[in-house]
Design an enzyme around this catalytic site. Structure first.
Site, short mmCIF file in Angstrom:
data_model
loop_
_atom_site.label_atom_id
_atom_site.label_comp_id
_atom_site.label_asym_id
_atom_site.label_seq_id
_atom_site.Cartn_x
_atom_site.Cartn_y
_atom_site.Cartn_z
N HIS A 137 -3.83 -1.45 -6.40
CA HIS A 137 -3.14 -0.23 -6.82
C HIS A 137 -4.19 0.82 -7.16
O HIS A 137 -5.14 0.55 -7.89
CB HIS A 137 -2.29 -0.47 -8.07
CG HIS A 137 -1.18 -1.45 -7.88
ND1 HIS A 137 -0.48 -1.55 -6.70
CD2 HIS A 137 -0.64 -2.37 -8.71
CE1 HIS A 137 0.46 -2.50 -6.83
NE2 HIS A 137 0.36 -3.01 -8.03
N ASP A 194 0.83 -1.22 0.00
CA ASP A 194 0.00 0.00 0.00
C ASP A 194 0.85 1.26 0.00
O ASP A 194 0.42 2.31 0.49
CB ASP A 194 -0.95 0.02 1.21
CG ASP A 194 -1.82 -1.23 1.30
OD1 ASP A 194 -2.46 -1.55 0.29
OD2 ASP A 194 -1.84 -1.85 2.37
N LYS A 254 2.48 2.09 -5.20
CA LYS A 254 3.20 1.56 -6.36
C LYS A 254 2.50 1.89 -7.67
O LYS A 254 3.14 2.08 -8.69
CB LYS A 254 3.37 0.04 -6.22
CG LYS A 254 4.25 -0.36 -5.04
CD LYS A 254 4.39 -1.87 -4.93
CE LYS A 254 3.13 -2.54 -4.44
NZ LYS A 254 2.74 -2.17 -3.08
#
Length: 427
Positions: free
Chosen positions: A41, A13, A16
């Site tokens: 994501h 988390d 990315k």
């Protein structure tokens, strides 16, 4: 051979998706190399927010070819749900490639995952309940179902029957559940075969040929370093290798072809699920980080546990991944604190420890040793260069860089695609 690995340097988390998306215009291929739809994501493009779970972030960049590698476990229903959602929003998903060697998450894997967690009670791992762990277990036990098996019904049937021989014994005799019929599972899996087929490819060959042609390939990890099955806070980990070495096995590319390894660091620390977390906050500061940072799991929907930045785990991530760079995200969340504590070491049994203890017991009892840095109150979301940041924000970044063991080459100052300061180019 410009091959880059981009991975989480904490417990996942870290942002990315934003980092991958930033590189998207310069990258020819973006490859997910491990995990499944237990990853999440979030990418913000203009006023549009996209939550991706299984698909590589590069799918939002038209010039990029997104690839799901052999190390990923694929739930076909989730895959098509994501693809449908993107198609409805005008995103072209036709370039997606999926390894025929990737393993499928079956309905019985999901069932086993959920009933096992309930059975463990207080000793549960805190999985997402999406069948990830049982699918990887099947893979290691050599009773897994691969995507290529969908195209030989006889082999598929034999493999499903073999997998269910033991699972049905567990379900009926240990968990008091009904047995699962192999024929129903086979029928369900075959229903995905035709739609999957245009995406299925020999991705190992495709990626190695791309690198031979000097194409830029970005390998995108899910979760984070401290959730790695070998190098994380075991047993509170995921079932695959999000660390840099996982990119080689999960995509079929040799380590000598990797030119850069980028670790994503949040300007503070978060964690979802069970397990030790030395800097976790249970006070108003923790609640403020959660609120301002929007700290809710993209995949799980669970509130994230929040704490101050932990330089010990950052150094550890640098070491086990061979990090060449950091991308520091969510610096803007810290705006408004007069002082910001940073964990520089642990105290274990009265002794100061500056490196991550290998003993699970020691790590569980680790108490953070803090140094306090001055905060800032100025809005930093419009900053375009490092010099645009307030002096105290600059000092904070520099301190984290010195403590973590690799240069910070980019800084996220807001959630938007353009709210990033690039100090050194990754490519």
């Amino acid at each position: 051979m410009p091959a880059l690995v981009l991975l989480g340097a904490q417990w996942g988390d870290e942002g990315k998706g934003k980092a991958t998306d930033l590189l998207g215009g310069s990258v020819d291929y973006v490859v997910r190399y491990q995990g499944g739809n237990n990853a999440g994501h979030t990418v913000v493009v203009g006023d549009q927010k996209y939550a991706l779970h299984l698909l590589p972030s590069g799918i939002l960049t038209p010039e990029c070819t997104p690839v799901i590698g052999n190390g990923v476990v694929v739930d076909p229903s989730v895959l098509f749900s994501e693809l449908n959602g993107l198609n409805e929003r005008g995103v072209d998903t036709s370039k997606l490639l999926i390894s025929g060697n990737a393993h499928l998450i079956t309905s019985y894997n999901v069932t086993v995952d959920k009933v096992t967690e309930r059975f463990l009670g207080k000793r549960k791992i805190g999985t997402t309940g999406r069948g990830i762990g049982p699918t990887y277990a099947d893979k290691i036990n050599r009773v897994g179902i691969r995507i290529q098996d969908l195209y030989d019904e006889s082999i598929l049937t034999q493999k499903v029957e073999a997998a269910l021989e033991v699972k049905n014994q567990l379900l009926t005799k240990l968990y008091n559940r009904r047995a699962i019929e192999a024929g129903q599972v086979v029928e369900e899996l075959l229903s995905y075969a035709d739609r999957l087929k245009p995406y299925v490819a020999d991705t190992v060959l495709v990626l190695n040929q791309a690198l031979e042609q000097d194409k830029v390939v970005l390998f995108e990890g899910g979760q984070g370093t401290l959730l790695d099955i070998d190098h994380g806070t075991y047993p509170f980990v995921t079932s695959s290798n999000p660390t840099a070495g996982g990119a080689c096995t999960g995509a079929g590319v040799g380590p000598t072809k990797i030119s850069r390894v980028i670790g994503i660091l949040k300007a503070y620390t978060t964690r979802v699920g069970s397990g030790p977390f030395p800097t976790e906050l249970f006070d108003e500061d923790g609640a403020a980080l959660r609120r301002i940072g929007g700290e809710r799991g993209v995949t799980t929907g669970r509130d994230r546990r929040c704490g101050w930045f932990d330089a010990v785990i950052a150094r550890y991530a640098t070491r086990v991944n061979g990090l060449t760079d950091f991308f520091l995200t969510k610096l803007d969340v810290l705006t408004g604190w007069e002082e910001i504590p940073v964990c520089v070491a642990y105290e274990i049994d009265g002794k100061r420890v500056e490196e991550l203890p290998y003993s699970q017991t020691d790590f569980h009892h680790a108490k953070p040793v803090y140094e306090t840095l001055p905060g800032w109150s100025e809005d930093i979301t419009k900053a375009k260069t490092f010099a645009d940041l307030p002096k105290n924000a600059q000092a904070y970044v520099k301190a984290l860089e010195d403590m973590s063991g690799a240069p910070i080459s980019a800084i996220g100052v807001g959630p938007g695609r353009d709210e990033t300061i690039e100090i050194n180019s990754f490519i």
